[in-house]
Design an enzyme around this catalytic site. Sequence first.
Site, PDB file in Angstrom:
ATOM      1  N   ARG A  85      -3.121   1.636  89.593  1.00  0.00           N
ATOM      2  CA  ARG A  85      -3.778   0.393  89.186  1.00  0.00           C
ATOM      3  C   ARG A  85      -5.142   0.333  89.877  1.00  0.00           C
ATOM      4  O   ARG A  85      -5.238   0.018  91.057  1.00  0.00           O
ATOM      5  CB  ARG A  85      -2.895  -0.791  89.617  1.00  0.00           C
ATOM      6  CG  ARG A  85      -3.261  -2.119  88.985  1.00  0.00           C
ATOM      7  CD  ARG A  85      -2.559  -3.270  89.706  1.00  0.00           C
ATOM      8  NE  ARG A  85      -3.249  -3.593  90.941  1.00  0.00           N
ATOM      9  CZ  ARG A  85      -2.668  -4.095  92.027  1.00  0.00           C
ATOM     10  NH1 ARG A  85      -1.377  -4.326  92.060  1.00  0.00           N
ATOM     11  NH2 ARG A  85      -3.395  -4.354  93.096  1.00  0.00           N
ATOM     12  N   TYR A 103      -4.842  -6.004 100.901  1.00  0.00           N
ATOM     13  CA  TYR A 103      -3.662  -5.226 101.275  1.00  0.00           C
ATOM     14  C   TYR A 103      -3.762  -3.726 100.984  1.00  0.00           C
ATOM     15  O   TYR A 103      -2.856  -2.966 101.277  1.00  0.00           O
ATOM     16  CB  TYR A 103      -2.417  -5.793 100.571  1.00  0.00           C
ATOM     17  CG  TYR A 103      -2.561  -5.957  99.063  1.00  0.00           C
ATOM     18  CD1 TYR A 103      -2.437  -4.857  98.210  1.00  0.00           C
ATOM     19  CD2 TYR A 103      -2.829  -7.196  98.487  1.00  0.00           C
ATOM     20  CE1 TYR A 103      -2.580  -4.992  96.839  1.00  0.00           C
ATOM     21  CE2 TYR A 103      -2.969  -7.347  97.121  1.00  0.00           C
ATOM     22  CZ  TYR A 103      -2.839  -6.251  96.297  1.00  0.00           C
ATOM     23  OH  TYR A 103      -2.977  -6.384  94.952  1.00  0.00           O
ATOM     24  N   HIS A 160      -4.455  -6.783  90.953  1.00  0.00           N
ATOM     25  CA  HIS A 160      -3.269  -6.987  90.120  1.00  0.00           C
ATOM     26  C   HIS A 160      -3.600  -7.825  88.883  1.00  0.00           C
ATOM     27  O   HIS A 160      -3.310  -7.447  87.758  1.00  0.00           O
ATOM     28  CB  HIS A 160      -2.171  -7.678  90.937  1.00  0.00           C
ATOM     29  CG  HIS A 160      -1.047  -8.172  90.109  1.00  0.00           C
ATOM     30  ND1 HIS A 160      -0.204  -7.336  89.413  1.00  0.00           N
ATOM     31  CD2 HIS A 160      -0.634  -9.430  89.808  1.00  0.00           C
ATOM     32  CE1 HIS A 160       0.681  -8.044  88.747  1.00  0.00           C
ATOM     33  NE2 HIS A 160       0.438  -9.319  88.965  1.00  0.00           N
TER      34      HIS A 160
HETATM   35  C1  LIG Z   1      10.924 -11.726  87.379  1.00  0.00           C
HETATM   36  C2  LIG Z   1       9.536 -11.829  87.899  1.00  0.00           C
HETATM   37  N1  LIG Z   1       9.344 -11.923  89.215  1.00  0.00           N
HETATM   38  C3  LIG Z   1       8.113 -12.045  89.727  1.00  0.00           C
HETATM   39  C4  LIG Z   1       7.019 -12.066  88.911  1.00  0.00           C
HETATM   40  C5  LIG Z   1       5.610 -12.234  89.495  1.00  0.00           C
HETATM   41  N2  LIG Z   1       4.880 -10.984  89.350  1.00  0.00           N
HETATM   42  C6  LIG Z   1       4.050 -10.794  88.300  1.00  0.00           C
HETATM   43  S1  LIG Z   1       3.472  -9.209  88.261  1.00  0.00           S
HETATM   44  C7  LIG Z   1       4.309  -8.787  89.655  1.00  0.00           C
HETATM   45  C8  LIG Z   1       4.258  -7.388  90.154  1.00  0.00           C
HETATM   46  C9  LIG Z   1       4.659  -6.419  89.105  1.00  0.00           C
HETATM   47  O1  LIG Z   1       4.584  -5.114  89.583  1.00  0.00           O
HETATM   48  P1  LIG Z   1       4.979  -3.903  88.658  1.00  0.00           P
HETATM   49  O2  LIG Z   1       6.323  -4.135  88.080  1.00  0.00           O
HETATM   50  O3  LIG Z   1       4.791  -2.677  89.439  1.00  0.00           O
HETATM   51  O4  LIG Z   1       3.967  -3.949  87.451  1.00  0.00           O
HETATM   52  P2  LIG Z   1       2.373  -3.882  87.512  1.00  0.00           P
HETATM   53  O5  LIG Z   1       1.892  -5.286  87.565  1.00  0.00           O
HETATM   54  O6  LIG Z   1       2.016  -3.082  88.706  1.00  0.00           O
HETATM   55  O7  LIG Z   1       1.947  -3.218  86.257  1.00  0.00           O
HETATM   56  C10 LIG Z   1       5.018  -9.870  90.148  1.00  0.00           C
HETATM   57  C11 LIG Z   1       5.846  -9.856  91.371  1.00  0.00           C
HETATM   58  C12 LIG Z   1       7.266 -11.979  87.528  1.00  0.00           C
HETATM   59  N3  LIG Z   1       6.265 -12.021  86.635  1.00  0.00           N
HETATM   60  N4  LIG Z   1       8.519 -11.856  87.058  1.00  0.00           N
END
Ligand SMILES: Cc1ncc(C[n+]2csc(CCOP(=O)(O)OP(=O)(O)O)c2C)c(N)n1
Lengths: 366, 366, 326, 326
Positions: A259, A272, A263
Amino acid sequence: MARTVAAFKVDHFQFLGPDGKLLDNQHVPSLARDFERLRELYKLMVLTRTFDKKAIALQRTGKLGTYASSLGHEAAHVAIGAAMQDEDCFAPMYREYGAQFYRGVKMSEVLMYWGGDERGNDFSQPKHDFAWCVPIATQCLHAAGAAMAFKLKKEPRVAVSVVGDGGSSKGDFLEAINAASAWKLPLVLVVVNNQWAISVPRSKQNTAATLAQKGIAGGLPSIQVDGNDLIACLWAMDKAVKAARDGKGAFVIEMMTYRLSDHTTADDARRYRPKEEVDEAWEKEPLLRLRKYLISQDAWDDGQEEELTNECVEFVQQAADEYLDLVANDPQPVTAMFDYMFAELPHDLAEQRAYSEKYPEDGGHH
Amino acid sequence: MARTVAAFKVDHFQFLGPDGKLLDNQHVPSLARDFERLRELYKLMVLTRTFDKKAIALQRTGKLGTYASSLGHEAAHVAIGAAMQDEDCFAPMYREYGAQFYRGVKMSEVLMYWGGDERGNDFSQPKHDFAWCVPIATQCLHAAGAAMAFKLKKEPRVAVSVVGDGGSSKGDFLEAINAASAWKLPLVLVVVNNQWAISVPRSKQNTAATLAQKGIAGGLPSIQVDGNDLIACLWAMDKAVKAARDGKGAFVIEMMTYRLSDHTTADDARRYRPKEEVDEAWEKEPLLRLRKYLISQDAWDDGQEEELTNECVEFVQQAADEYLDLVANDPQPVTAMFDYMFAELPHDLAEQRAYSEKYPEDGGHH
Amino acid sequence: MAQITLIEGITLALARAMEEDDSVIVLGEDVGVNGGVFRATAGLQSRFGDERVIDTPLAEVMIAGMSVGMAAQGIKPVAEAQFCGFTMPMVDHLMCHAGRMRNRTRGRLSCPMVLRFPSGGGIHAPEHHSESPEALYAHMPGIRVVIPSSPSRAYGLLLAAIRDPDPVVFMEPKRIYRWQREEVIDDGEELPLDVCYTLRDGNDLTLVTWGAMIKETLQAADELEKQGISVEVIDVATISPLDMDTIYESASRTGRCVIIQEAPRHCSVASEIAAGLADAGIWNLHAPVKRVCGYDTVMPLYRNEMKYMPSVRRIVDAAQQVLEVS
Amino acid sequence: MAQITLIEGITLALARAMEEDDSVIVLGEDVGVNGGVFRATAGLQSRFGDERVIDTPLAEVMIAGMSVGMAAQGIKPVAEAQFCGFTMPMVDHLMCHAGRMRNRTRGRLSCPMVLRFPSGGGIHAPEHHSESPEALYAHMPGIRVVIPSSPSRAYGLLLAAIRDPDPVVFMEPKRIYRWQREEVIDDGEELPLDVCYTLRDGNDLTLVTWGAMIKETLQAADELEKQGISVEVIDVATISPLDMDTIYESASRTGRCVIIQEAPRHCSVASEIAAGLADAGIWNLHAPVKRVCGYDTVMPLYRNEMKYMPSVRRIVDAAQQVLEVS
Ligand SMILES: Cc1ncc(C[n+]2csc(CCOP(=O)(O)OP(=O)(O)O)c2C)c(N)n1
Ligand SMILES: Cc1ncc(C[n+]2csc(CCOP(=O)(O)OP(=O)(O)O)c2C)c(N)n1
Ligand SMILES: [Mg+2]
Ligand SMILES: [Mg+2]
């Protein structure tokens, strides 16, 4: 007395190096020579990145809500879209624009969604794809359900879902793997491992060598590919989608990428994440290597690149204008929150809807 | 270009054959020669089976509610209990009496629980073990939490949980595996695979070769043992508990056994399960083979068996009497449903409690 | 015509719906050969095959999530959860997806699924088998909640639920699965998903209830009638949307209302009804609105479960309290 | 003494609790280096180490289930869910275990955990970030539910929640995380978990609310005062158990009550309060009890979210309606 009752491995596939050279000319798939296709996908990758930049600019100037960038994921996303047929079904998480653009979702729709307007989810195409899915990993089970529907209806269609490295820790993902195993579903589950779940690094999700091996829990074929290598991503997706369509069941593919952005626009990754790591990741990013490869094969040149850049900027600007025009001149009325709750409005909501009409402007867009 | 980035296998361990003979004298663990220990555990297995019979009889005569039998699981369950230290923490599902008896839970407590009285969960020992857990697989995460607590408090204690072949499909189990991997928890997760989840056969949970391989999702060492072979079960548990206590992290053990009874007394397995399968399973059941082995090693004889039988019947009868006496002569009053809701009764519940006292007999035991 | 029980009404409606619409399927734990732990799906697999009556792995999140996915893609899943307590892992997919699919996509996708499960206490079942979580589901936007209390209403309401183009949580009062028999004609006639049923007319007092509590409520009404009190009894049946008009009408005639439910009181369906009466209904009330509910405690294990639930005496006492007021 | 915001009050209470009790730990997604997406745990990891401020894998069921397990075994987990919408997968462990552990084991084990999360809409967040699910948690036996609405109440109530020997769901009104500053003395003084706060005294009308809606409610009270109406404003703060006595007392003085909440109305906390008034409070009411709530629809995406929530005008209108009655 021990006897081995099951053995597994996870293989990693990569064809194109960061320098744009094929790693091993003997074993490359034929699609590495399909320059027309690669060129088309390269263009979409560039377009997607151009869109990303615009969306962030819109957010920074207060014209868009929180936006999740796809910077660095273009090869993975575009490959996912490119491997699917129109009639297949995609269940995205929230940043797979490359896949969605390939499938026909409009840029103005993406902007509408992040711009806080439900109409963004009413894709003009493909009508049957799932909407963006914020509760992480739940989309994997929706895709499993879609795959089950196709199987029950004996339609040769495939469902594809995406989850992140973070999302791969959720039970939903693992229950989808299990379901795919139980019913041999026409399902492809892609883990787009971009090394971070907001501020939580991949290493904290678990200490397993790969995320692909979660598929082994269900006995599914599970592989890992270089997610910055469009050829590897597309090769793996083609293979998995074909197997699924041929009734051979599901596949888990882990695409290793990075990424490159925050985020979302609500995040500041500098808090971080070491700058060096990001700098290093830029060396491996997917666009440059594909461009280099195409140029080295005389399938692309600087003139075309310049033309493409201009085209993309213009196209994206049009989409932004369309979006801004719509939300400015044709906003959803307060009653819009009632009108799609049920096929037919129940009496209690009808009453509330009538009441809401007395407050059409209240608490407006703030 | 492919390179293998991870490889795994699942080994199956068995030492004692259904005929009571060691399968391979060269590779048996030393505990196969520890006849004192084996005798003690054999006795507990017989006692557990005797208890089971009594509980079913109580249910059939209207003196007990629905009861989940442990018939056929005795080796697996007793081994789990025997491998643990008092200070370790057990998070059971609902039929692991053998493990619980070893740890000190009283038979009358088991009867109280299935007899519809919460006091059955107030184990006289071990005070810190979790109660029976009906929502399947949730106990795996409670055990993971316990393991985390031990780790944080730097206590050399281990948490052990059990899940069924059915329960292994639930996200909770897989999230526990993931947690164990992420934090290297002192946790042992045992899948007691008795081939059935009520009427749903193992083959419908998924099509993977083993259930042990779910541990691979988290990169945990994952093995399978003959769950009717006490020696194999205990050897595996000892190994896993030791590794956990030594800070080497978690283990997944699949114990292959068979549910010789109905699922519970509310079930009639004849509806869905061929008699031949059950007959065949009886040939492999755990008690007989251990008895044969002990007899063959001159560590047990018919006289001892007879004595044991009588002792068990008497012991179990005492427990039943204790239970029946308590529920008949010292039932929980209506106010008992308020008194443990919170450390201190909030005002709203205090009011409801006072009101309930006006209806002490209403809607009584029906 | 056969006299059938409530659960037989369920089975009849399932068979009818599957007969008339190929896209209807049944899924859940033990729904196949075993016919469900209560036999609600008995005979369906042998009749419709194992592609339409599907035993699932033991995974409630999966059942809910896949039902959402299927429903959005042209299948009409009727999912069974084995017991009320085991629907809690399903809450996420119901709240975040089933109830939102149509709204989220401006009608592009929808979610015509039914989640049905046995609910409530009183059958000596183990822990987590006896809860009444209707308020949780009723609080979720986009979800209909239905609880039948007679064989014919079970038949007609379940048919309607399955045919409905939106998600329905269909809770079955297991304590009265086999309580009463009634003649039910298998004519495919559905019942509306938004009206209450007046089980008994009266002028002095309105008792409002649903599910298995209609048993004690009707008994209480009998007792009160013996004391010369004319009691109206309403079976709510459709918890969401709630037919408050029928309740207002009755309460405005009688001026007195007691609501009876098995579930805990705090933030419950009984509270919703009482709140409606405190607003639009208040001018016609002659007495406080009483709620006779399960206590705000955990449903006890079976030895005390009947003490937890409203008894006839508790209902009669509450009725007398509101009748004393003049 | 520093003037701090509500969210700083949270951070202060967390630090205080961790300082005074080694068994208190904080866990959740992004709570460590990142200090939480709203910065509620900012600085805690560097102060208390990564064994006490723990970033978790992305798995809410796990966070809830392990918190239950830890709490039963001598650790006091304060778990953060990132947003209200993502607590739905946690419902199972809260309902089936956290709220039952003590009761199930007759006090042998207990579950002193806190689940805290930002709740409510109004900050232009994406889907599933803006719900107000307090009614779901308040309906669960064995769980306390708390919603602070000022920096000092955030501090005092969170301290009490962490020290409480039973599970507490602590919902933080994110829209007012940084709305007001207040002087908060870090003296470790906790606030009781079962009383309402009267924010403003009045004689003509009682407005009852909690969380971020105190903002609009106080504004409405201002407007009404300008019209010569004396308005009492109550911040419920502790949703479960609910301090109905304070509300009864106020409503019996004013004879008029309007309840304001962001959540949908059906089977909600507002309904519970109105139901209480319809019972014990009815004799002193001079007018219908009105509820001004979020609509019974899905919380819209951000462009319309403020239209969903009660506005000052909606509150004033409801107030005038009940005041018109004589
Ligand atoms: C069930 C749930 N928990 C928490 C969140 C908040 N949240 C949004 S994105 C994220 C991180 C996601 O990381 P990853 O699965 O690696 O996907 P990326 O964003 O890196 O593509 C979090 C914790 C959410 N959207 N859904
Ligand atoms: C979450 C949940 N879903 C459903 C049930 C109902 N139920 C009780 S036991 C059982 C089958 C369990 O099978 P398995 O996990 O193999 O364990 P076994 O009973 O065979 O030991 C089911 C479905 C439950 N207790 N919990
Ligand atoms: Mg990621
Ligand atoms: Mg089993």
